[in-house]
Design an enzyme around this catalytic site. Sequence first.
Site, PDB file in Angstrom:
ATOM      1  N   ASN A  10       0.866  -1.183   0.000  1.00 57.59           N
ATOM      2  CA  ASN A  10       0.000   0.000   0.000  1.00 57.59           C
ATOM      3  C   ASN A  10       0.905   1.236   0.000  1.00 57.59           C
ATOM      4  O   ASN A  10       1.472   1.587   1.025  1.00 57.59           O
ATOM      5  CB  ASN A  10      -0.895  -0.038   1.252  1.00 57.59           C
ATOM      6  CG  ASN A  10      -1.760   1.193   1.399  1.00 57.59           C
ATOM      7  OD1 ASN A  10      -1.844   2.025   0.483  1.00 57.59           O
ATOM      8  ND2 ASN A  10      -2.418   1.324   2.545  1.00 57.59           N
ATOM      9  N   LYS A  12       0.100   4.245  -0.329  1.00 55.20           N
ATOM     10  CA  LYS A  12      -0.595   5.406   0.255  1.00 55.20           C
ATOM     11  C   LYS A  12      -0.381   6.655  -0.619  1.00 55.20           C
ATOM     12  O   LYS A  12      -0.251   6.523  -1.827  1.00 55.20           O
ATOM     13  CB  LYS A  12      -0.149   5.617   1.701  1.00 55.20           C
ATOM     14  CG  LYS A  12      -0.300   4.334   2.536  1.00 55.20           C
ATOM     15  CD  LYS A  12      -0.148   4.529   4.015  1.00 55.20           C
ATOM     16  CE  LYS A  12      -0.299   3.192   4.712  1.00 55.20           C
ATOM     17  NZ  LYS A  12      -0.183   3.267   6.159  1.00 55.20           N
ATOM     18  N   HIS A  89      -9.564   0.960   5.155  1.00 56.25           N
ATOM     19  CA  HIS A  89      -8.275   1.155   5.839  1.00 56.25           C
ATOM     20  C   HIS A  89      -8.503   2.107   7.020  1.00 56.25           C
ATOM     21  O   HIS A  89      -9.313   3.028   6.932  1.00 56.25           O
ATOM     22  CB  HIS A  89      -7.250   1.737   4.867  1.00 56.25           C
ATOM     23  CG  HIS A  89      -5.866   1.745   5.435  1.00 56.25           C
ATOM     24  ND1 HIS A  89      -5.449   2.707   6.323  1.00 56.25           N
ATOM     25  CD2 HIS A  89      -4.831   0.893   5.280  1.00 56.25           C
ATOM     26  CE1 HIS A  89      -4.198   2.438   6.679  1.00 56.25           C
ATOM     27  NE2 HIS A  89      -3.796   1.344   6.058  1.00 56.25           N
ATOM     28  N   GLU A  91      -6.928   4.529   8.098  1.00 57.96           N
ATOM     29  CA  GLU A  91      -6.752   5.962   7.783  1.00 57.96           C
ATOM     30  C   GLU A  91      -8.024   6.536   7.158  1.00 57.96           C
ATOM     31  O   GLU A  91      -8.378   7.688   7.388  1.00 57.96           O
ATOM     32  CB  GLU A  91      -5.534   6.139   6.860  1.00 57.96           C
ATOM     33  CG  GLU A  91      -4.236   5.910   7.621  1.00 57.96           C
ATOM     34  CD  GLU A  91      -3.075   5.382   6.778  1.00 57.96           C
ATOM     35  OE1 GLU A  91      -3.116   5.504   5.547  1.00 57.96           O
ATOM     36  OE2 GLU A  91      -2.126   4.841   7.388  1.00 57.96           O
ATOM     37  N   GLU A 161      -5.379  -5.403  10.793  1.00 60.11           N
ATOM     38  CA  GLU A 161      -4.391  -4.351  10.989  1.00 60.11           C
ATOM     39  C   GLU A 161      -4.682  -3.598  12.286  1.00 60.11           C
ATOM     40  O   GLU A 161      -5.500  -2.654  12.284  1.00 60.11           O
ATOM     41  CB  GLU A 161      -4.462  -3.347   9.833  1.00 60.11           C
ATOM     42  CG  GLU A 161      -4.106  -3.911   8.489  1.00 60.11           C
ATOM     43  CD  GLU A 161      -3.512  -2.834   7.589  1.00 60.11           C
ATOM     44  OE1 GLU A 161      -2.359  -2.991   7.176  1.00 60.11           O
ATOM     45  OE2 GLU A 161      -4.184  -1.822   7.335  1.00 60.11           O
ATOM     46  N   GLY A 167       2.545   1.876  10.970  1.00 65.23           N
ATOM     47  CA  GLY A 167       3.560   2.932  10.875  1.00 65.23           C
ATOM     48  C   GLY A 167       4.274   3.238  12.172  1.00 65.23           C
ATOM     49  O   GLY A 167       4.881   4.295  12.322  1.00 65.23           O
ATOM     50  N   SER A 204       3.376  -2.365  10.308  1.00 65.26           N
ATOM     51  CA  SER A 204       4.823  -2.370  10.567  1.00 65.26           C
ATOM     52  C   SER A 204       5.534  -3.660  10.162  1.00 65.26           C
ATOM     53  O   SER A 204       6.514  -4.051  10.798  1.00 65.26           O
ATOM     54  CB  SER A 204       5.109  -2.048  12.035  1.00 65.26           C
ATOM     55  OG  SER A 204       4.711  -0.730  12.338  1.00 65.26           O
TER      56      SER A 204
HETATM   57  P1  PGA Z   1       2.795   0.102   7.660  1.00 64.08           P
HETATM   58  O1  PGA Z   1       1.344   0.337   7.056  1.00 64.08           O
HETATM   59  O2  PGA Z   1       3.343  -1.159   7.058  1.00 64.08           O
HETATM   60  O3  PGA Z   1       3.563   1.309   7.277  1.00 64.08           O
HETATM   61  O4  PGA Z   1       2.631  -0.025   9.142  1.00 64.08           O
HETATM   62  C1  PGA Z   1       0.459  -0.736   6.901  1.00 64.08           C
HETATM   63  C2  PGA Z   1      -0.862  -0.240   6.378  1.00 64.08           C
HETATM   64  O5  PGA Z   1      -1.258   0.889   6.688  1.00 64.08           O
HETATM   65  O6  PGA Z   1      -1.547  -0.955   5.619  1.00 64.08           O
END
Ligand code: PGA
Length: 244
Positions: A10, A12, A89, A91, A161, A167, A204
Site C-alpha cells: 500500500n 498510500k 483502511h 486511515e 491491521e 507505521g 509495521s
Molecule cells: P505500515 O502500514 O506497514 O507502514 O505499518 C500498513 C498499512 O497501513 O496498511
Amino acid sequence: MENKRIIIGNLKMNMVASEINDYLKEVNKKINNSDVVICPSSLYIPYFLKQKYKVGIQNIASAENGAHTGEISASQASSLGVEYVIIGHSERRQMYGDTDLLINKKVKLALANNLIPIICVGETNEDKVMFRTEKVINKQITYALRDLSKEDMEKVIIAYEPVWAIGTNVIPTNSDIKNAVSYIKALINTITQYNDAKVLYGGSVNKKNVSQLIKINEVDGFLIGGASLKPDEFSEIIEVAVSK
Ligand code: PGA
C-alpha cells in the site's frame, strides 16, 4: 483461492511522478510474482498495469457512477485492469468518514465489478487496553460482510491491521496475531458458512520481522505500507514470505 501467501503493498499518498518512475524501474525488475499486489495512488495506476504483479486501488466510491466529483468508481477501476481494492483502511475510517455502512456498500460494489476487496479491520490502542479487540473486530466484520454469500467470500480478503501497529514499528506478539486472525476466521465461518477465508496481517511489517511473522500458520499474507516504498526491502520481504 490457493494456499499461497498474498503480499500487498500500500503505497498510500507517497511519491511524486519522478519518484514513481524510479520506483517502477526497480520494482518491475525485482518483482515478478503474481501473488503480489501493488496499490499506488490512483493517479499513477496506469503506469503499474501489465506487469507480473497485480494492481489494486486504495479506495473506491460508495456510489456506482455519476455526479460524484473527485471520486473513482469500482467499474472505472475494474475497466482499466485493476483487480483489487483496499476498503476500510483505518486511515480512511479515521480521517475520511468511512463508516461500517459505507464500507459494506463499497465491498458490494467491488464484488459486483469483479474487484477483490481487501477489507481492513483492527482495534485502536484504546480498544486494546480496554480488552475490546474482539468486540471491535466483530462489529467491523459483521457490517462489512452484510448480505454477502458464502460464494462471495471466495473473492474477499481480510487484513487484520491493529491501528496502533500501523507505521509505528511496534507489532503484536505472534500469539496475539494468531488469536485475532483465528477469531476472524471463525467469525466469518459463523456469518457466511465459508471456512477458508483469507486473512492477512498488516502493521509495521518489515524485512526484519517477516521471518518471525511467517511462523503464524493462520496468516495468509501481509499488507505492507512503509516497507513497500523501498523496492529492495519490499522484494526481500516478498522473497521470504512467498518462498518459505
Ligand atoms: P505500515 O502500514 O506497514 O507502514 O505499518 C500498513 C498499512 O497501513 O496498511
